[in-house]
Design a protein around this motif. Structure first.
Motif, PDB file in Angstrom:
ATOM      1  N   GLN A   1      20.987  71.635 -10.911  1.00 54.22           N
ATOM      2  CA  GLN A   1      21.171  70.189 -10.871  1.00 54.22           C
ATOM      3  C   GLN A   1      20.557  69.633  -9.591  1.00 54.22           C
ATOM      4  OE1 GLN A   1      22.619  68.340 -13.393  1.00 54.22           O
ATOM      5  NE2 GLN A   1      22.630  70.291 -14.507  1.00 54.22           N
ATOM      6  N   VAL A   2      20.004  68.442  -9.677  1.00 58.83           N
ATOM      7  CA  VAL A   2      19.402  67.794  -8.510  1.00 58.83           C
ATOM      8  C   VAL A   2      20.107  66.477  -8.231  1.00 58.83           C
ATOM      9  CG1 VAL A   2      17.322  66.686  -7.605  1.00 58.83           C
ATOM     10  CG2 VAL A   2      17.136  68.844  -8.853  1.00 58.83           C
ATOM     11  N   GLN A   3      20.359  66.219  -6.962  1.00 60.61           N
ATOM     12  CA  GLN A   3      20.821  64.911  -6.513  1.00 60.61           C
ATOM     13  C   GLN A   3      19.765  64.333  -5.577  1.00 60.61           C
ATOM     14  OE1 GLN A   3      24.798  64.722  -4.925  1.00 60.61           O
ATOM     15  NE2 GLN A   3      25.660  65.988  -6.565  1.00 60.61           N
ATOM     16  N   MET A   4      19.165  63.210  -5.969  1.00 64.38           N
ATOM     17  CA  MET A   4      18.171  62.545  -5.133  1.00 64.38           C
ATOM     18  C   MET A   4      18.893  61.634  -4.155  1.00 64.38           C
ATOM     19  SD  MET A   4      15.178  63.635  -5.927  1.00 64.38           S
ATOM     20  CE  MET A   4      14.303  64.491  -7.257  1.00 64.38           C
ATOM     21  N   LEU A   5      18.962  62.053  -2.890  1.00 63.53           N
ATOM     22  CA  LEU A   5      19.817  61.382  -1.922  1.00 63.53           C
ATOM     23  C   LEU A   5      19.064  60.810  -0.725  1.00 63.53           C
ATOM     24  CD1 LEU A   5      22.743  63.978  -1.926  1.00 63.53           C
ATOM     25  CD2 LEU A   5      22.602  61.815  -3.184  1.00 63.53           C
ATOM     26  N   GLY A   6      17.744  60.852  -0.752  1.00 64.65           N
ATOM     27  CA  GLY A   6      16.982  60.274   0.345  1.00 64.65           C
ATOM     28  C   GLY A   6      16.909  61.181   1.560  1.00 64.65           C
ATOM     29  N   ARG A   7      16.196  60.717   2.559  1.00 63.34           N
ATOM     30  CA  ARG A   7      15.928  61.527   3.749  1.00 63.34           C
ATOM     31  C   ARG A   7      17.197  61.861   4.522  1.00 63.34           C
ATOM     32  NH1 ARG A   7      11.238  62.665   6.279  1.00 63.34           N
ATOM     33  NH2 ARG A   7      10.164  61.234   4.883  1.00 63.34           N
ATOM     34  N   GLU A   8      18.050  60.890   4.741  1.00 58.33           N
ATOM     35  CA  GLU A   8      19.249  61.134   5.535  1.00 58.33           C
ATOM     36  C   GLU A   8      20.401  61.656   4.682  1.00 58.33           C
ATOM     37  OE1 GLU A   8      19.183  61.144   8.721  1.00 58.33           O
ATOM     38  OE2 GLU A   8      17.130  60.370   8.748  1.00 58.33           O
TER      39      GLU A   8
ATOM     40  N   ASP B   1      19.282  82.731  -6.689  1.00 62.52           N
ATOM     41  CA  ASP B   1      20.731  82.511  -6.699  1.00 62.52           C
ATOM     42  C   ASP B   1      21.096  81.034  -6.861  1.00 62.52           C
ATOM     43  OD1 ASP B   1      21.186  85.202  -6.360  1.00 62.52           O
ATOM     44  OD2 ASP B   1      21.430  85.067  -4.184  1.00 62.52           O
ATOM     45  N   LEU B   2      20.110  80.157  -6.811  1.00 64.81           N
ATOM     46  CA  LEU B   2      20.383  78.732  -6.982  1.00 64.81           C
ATOM     47  C   LEU B   2      20.557  78.344  -8.445  1.00 64.81           C
ATOM     48  CD1 LEU B   2      17.936  77.255  -4.323  1.00 64.81           C
ATOM     49  CD2 LEU B   2      20.428  77.301  -4.220  1.00 64.81           C
ATOM     50  N   LYS B   3      20.413  79.283  -9.325  1.00 66.03           N
ATOM     51  CA  LYS B   3      20.649  78.990 -10.746  1.00 66.03           C
ATOM     52  C   LYS B   3      22.094  78.543 -10.926  1.00 66.03           C
ATOM     53  CE  LYS B   3      19.981  80.802 -15.397  1.00 66.03           C
ATOM     54  NZ  LYS B   3      19.437  81.919 -16.220  1.00 66.03           N
ATOM     55  N   GLY B   4      22.249  77.402 -11.577  1.00 70.58           N
ATOM     56  CA  GLY B   4      23.568  76.847 -11.800  1.00 70.58           C
ATOM     57  C   GLY B   4      24.114  76.048 -10.622  1.00 70.58           C
ATOM     58  N   LYS B   5      23.321  75.919  -9.562  1.00 67.77           N
ATOM     59  CA  LYS B   5      23.784  75.232  -8.361  1.00 67.77           C
ATOM     60  C   LYS B   5      23.278  73.788  -8.320  1.00 67.77           C
ATOM     61  CE  LYS B   5      25.563  79.100  -6.877  1.00 67.77           C
ATOM     62  NZ  LYS B   5      27.033  79.335  -6.901  1.00 67.77           N
ATOM     63  N   THR B   6      23.757  73.045  -7.316  1.00 61.30           N
ATOM     64  CA  THR B   6      23.340  71.660  -7.100  1.00 61.30           C
ATOM     65  C   THR B   6      22.528  71.577  -5.819  1.00 61.30           C
ATOM     66  OG1 THR B   6      25.316  70.807  -8.211  1.00 61.30           O
ATOM     67  CG2 THR B   6      24.124  69.287  -6.784  1.00 61.30           C
ATOM     68  N   ILE B   7      21.373  70.923  -5.899  1.00 63.53           N
ATOM     69  CA  ILE B   7      20.430  70.860  -4.788  1.00 63.53           C
ATOM     70  C   ILE B   7      20.164  69.405  -4.438  1.00 63.53           C
ATOM     71  CG2 ILE B   7      18.145  71.554  -3.973  1.00 63.53           C
ATOM     72  CD1 ILE B   7      18.172  73.654  -6.274  1.00 63.53           C
ATOM     73  N   ALA B   8      20.234  69.072  -3.170  1.00 62.88           N
ATOM     74  CA  ALA B   8      19.911  67.724  -2.703  1.00 62.88           C
ATOM     75  C   ALA B   8      18.423  67.648  -2.383  1.00 62.88           C
ATOM     76  CB  ALA B   8      20.730  67.371  -1.468  1.00 62.88           C
ATOM     77  N   MET B   9      17.752  66.630  -2.922  1.00 62.58           N
ATOM     78  CA  MET B   9      16.348  66.364  -2.617  1.00 62.58           C
ATOM     79  C   MET B   9      16.201  64.910  -2.200  1.00 62.58           C
ATOM     80  SD  MET B   9      14.249  68.504  -5.543  1.00 62.58           S
ATOM     81  CE  MET B   9      14.653  70.214  -5.939  1.00 62.58           C
ATOM     82  N   TYR B  10      14.951  64.466  -1.969  1.00 63.60           N
ATOM     83  CA  TYR B  10      14.717  63.133  -1.411  1.00 63.60           C
ATOM     84  C   TYR B  10      14.640  62.044  -2.478  1.00 63.60           C
ATOM     85  CZ  TYR B  10      13.918  64.778   3.357  1.00 63.60           C
ATOM     86  OH  TYR B  10      14.067  65.295   4.621  1.00 63.60           O
ATOM     87  N   GLN B  11      13.489  61.999  -3.160  1.00 63.87           N
ATOM     88  CA  GLN B  11      13.293  60.984  -4.187  1.00 63.87           C
ATOM     89  C   GLN B  11      12.290  61.492  -5.209  1.00 63.87           C
ATOM     90  OE1 GLN B  11      11.856  57.560  -2.001  1.00 63.87           O
ATOM     91  NE2 GLN B  11       9.736  58.218  -2.140  1.00 63.87           N
ATOM     92  N   VAL B  12      12.402  60.983  -6.416  1.00 64.38           N
ATOM     93  CA  VAL B  12      11.524  61.410  -7.503  1.00 64.38           C
ATOM     94  C   VAL B  12      10.068  61.141  -7.137  1.00 64.38           C
ATOM     95  CG1 VAL B  12      10.914  61.048  -9.919  1.00 64.38           C
ATOM     96  CG2 VAL B  12      13.312  60.988  -9.223  1.00 64.38           C
ATOM     97  N   GLY B  13       9.220  62.137  -7.317  1.00 65.23           N
ATOM     98  CA  GLY B  13       7.794  61.984  -7.064  1.00 65.23           C
ATOM     99  C   GLY B  13       7.357  62.265  -5.644  1.00 65.23           C
ATOM    100  N   SER B  14       8.292  62.437  -4.713  1.00 69.27           N
ATOM    101  CA  SER B  14       7.919  62.760  -3.334  1.00 69.27           C
ATOM    102  C   SER B  14       7.267  64.140  -3.291  1.00 69.27           C
ATOM    103  CB  SER B  14       9.166  62.741  -2.445  1.00 69.27           C
ATOM    104  OG  SER B  14       8.907  63.348  -1.193  1.00 69.27           O
ATOM    105  N   THR B  15       6.136  64.249  -2.621  1.00 73.25           N
ATOM    106  CA  THR B  15       5.433  65.533  -2.575  1.00 73.25           C
ATOM    107  C   THR B  15       6.276  66.608  -1.895  1.00 73.25           C
ATOM    108  OG1 THR B  15       3.267  64.434  -2.527  1.00 73.25           O
ATOM    109  CG2 THR B  15       3.357  66.736  -1.820  1.00 73.25           C
ATOM    110  N   SER B  16       6.739  66.323  -0.672  1.00 75.55           N
ATOM    111  CA  SER B  16       7.473  67.343   0.081  1.00 75.55           C
ATOM    112  C   SER B  16       8.969  67.311  -0.180  1.00 75.55           C
ATOM    113  CB  SER B  16       7.217  67.170   1.579  1.00 75.55           C
ATOM    114  OG  SER B  16       7.587  65.865   2.002  1.00 75.55           O
ATOM    115  N   GLY B  17       9.469  66.193  -0.735  1.00 72.36           N
ATOM    116  CA  GLY B  17      10.898  66.057  -0.948  1.00 72.36           C
ATOM    117  C   GLY B  17      11.341  66.221  -2.392  1.00 72.36           C
ATOM    118  N   HIS B  18      10.418  66.557  -3.285  1.00 69.41           N
ATOM    119  CA  HIS B  18      10.752  66.786  -4.694  1.00 69.41           C
ATOM    120  C   HIS B  18       9.817  67.811  -5.334  1.00 69.41           C
ATOM    121  CE1 HIS B  18      10.651  65.151  -9.104  1.00 69.41           C
ATOM    122  NE2 HIS B  18      11.384  66.236  -9.014  1.00 69.41           N
ATOM    123  N   LEU B  19       8.509  67.504  -5.340  1.00 74.19           N
ATOM    124  CA  LEU B  19       7.569  68.376  -6.055  1.00 74.19           C
ATOM    125  C   LEU B  19       7.373  69.710  -5.344  1.00 74.19           C
ATOM    126  CD1 LEU B  19       4.927  65.700  -7.082  1.00 74.19           C
ATOM    127  CD2 LEU B  19       6.927  66.490  -8.348  1.00 74.19           C
ATOM    128  N   GLY B  20       7.266  69.684  -4.016  1.00 72.59           N
ATOM    129  CA  GLY B  20       7.128  70.940  -3.269  1.00 72.59           C
ATOM    130  C   GLY B  20       8.324  71.847  -3.448  1.00 72.59           C
TER     131      GLY B  20
END
Length: 302
Positions: free
Chosen positions: A179-186, A143-162
């Motif tokens: 869509q992805v927004q890389m917004l960091g841990r906090e 259901d996340l198709k077409g949605k926006t997802i917040a992640m950590y940073q590009v290349g992070s194992t658990s915050g992007h690739l996982g």
């Protein structure tokens, strides 16, 4: 679009940084080359890919360095680096002998230095997860198709690739389906809490902490999906080290695994290793990371 520009800048910078000095003509350089399996006088140079500067290494890893030296019967010296891209050249030349790196870094360094994984360091609870708001209509990862997802940073194992692996396994194309927004841990979880994104994706351990902090807000954040265990961190060694020396180092590390793990997790900054164990590791353990790099269109870095 913005995160894809970030991704491209990250990988271009990575390629430039990781290949500097990795010239085959430099193969005879480096004071750290081990000349025989019994050469116990040559100090081993040890780096940690995500710790910058000697002072930080001493603060975070001095107990582990000392335990490693005792276990190996060798002098072990810190080798400060400015980031994991700076590990490549000295590892390739033999100036650096051993480095502690994460799964994502391992895949990229392995591709350009042929570094050898000596031993894995397991991290219980090392998963990626995806969470949503309780008022969301999303019921499955698909259901996340077409949605926006917040992640950590590009290349992070658990915050992007996982998280990307979870999405790909659900049939979503990371290039076109969300869509992805890389917004960091906090910033990433704050964006979900404030309703600025449709989902949050990051380390499962962080999700539990966020839940505790969000209890007073009156909004709950259901777990949509938890991914499989992520590959272990690993101690890698230079490919210039003799096979018999690598075997000797690996055996001694495994024999002294309990004391080494206790030392590794003894500093506040290394809390993540307090429940770790040392485990055998193979290059194929990291194929899931390689699959994600290919899925996001960065297979040329492998």
């Amino acid at each position: 679009m913005k995160w894809r520009m970030m991704k491209r800048r990250f990988f271009v910078g990575l390629l430039l940084g990781i290949t500097v000095g990795c010239n085959p003509r430099n193969q005879n350089a480096g004071s750290g080359l081990l000349t025989s399996g019994t050469d116990l006088k040559t100090p081993l140079k040890f780096a940690v890919s995500d710790v910058q500067g000697l002072a930080a290494l001493q603060r975070d890893y001095e107990p582990f360095r000392a335990a490693l030296a005792a276990s190996l019967g060798r002098t072990v010296e810190f080798y400060p680096v400015d980031g994991y891209t700076a590990v490549a050249a000295p590892l390739q030349s033999g100036e650096l002998d051993i480095a502690l790196i994460g799964p994502s870094e391992y895949v990229l360094l392995r591709a350009r230095t042929n570094a050898i994984p000596a031993i894995g360091i397991s991290r219980p609870g090392y998963y990626s997860a995806i969470a949503i708001r309780s008022d969301s209509s999303i019921q499955s990862v698909a259901d996340l198709k077409g949605k926006t997802i917040a992640m950590y940073q590009v290349g992070s194992t658990s915050g992007h690739l996982g998280p990307t692996h979870i999405l790909v396994e659900a049939g979503l194309n990371p290039k076109t389906d969300y869509q992805v927004q890389m917004l960091g841990r906090e910033g990433s979880f704050a964006a979900l809490r404030n309703g600025e994104v449709d989902a949050w994706a990051g380390p499962a351990g962080d999700y539990q902490k966020y839940l505790q902090n969000a209890q007073s807000s009156g909004v709950t954040f259901p777990l949509l999906e938890k991914g499989p265990p992520l590959p272990s961190d690993t101690l890698i060694v230079s490919s210039r080290m003799k096979p018999e020396t690598i075997a000797q180092l690996r055996d001694r590390i495994l024999v002294n695994g309990e004391s080494l793990v206790a030392a590794l997790g003894s500093t506040p900054e290394n809390f993540k290793y307090q429940q770790s164990t040392l485990v055998p590791v193979e290059d194929s353990n990291y194929d899931s990371i390689r699959e994600v790099y290919r899925a996001i269109g960065e297979g040329n870095f492998l």
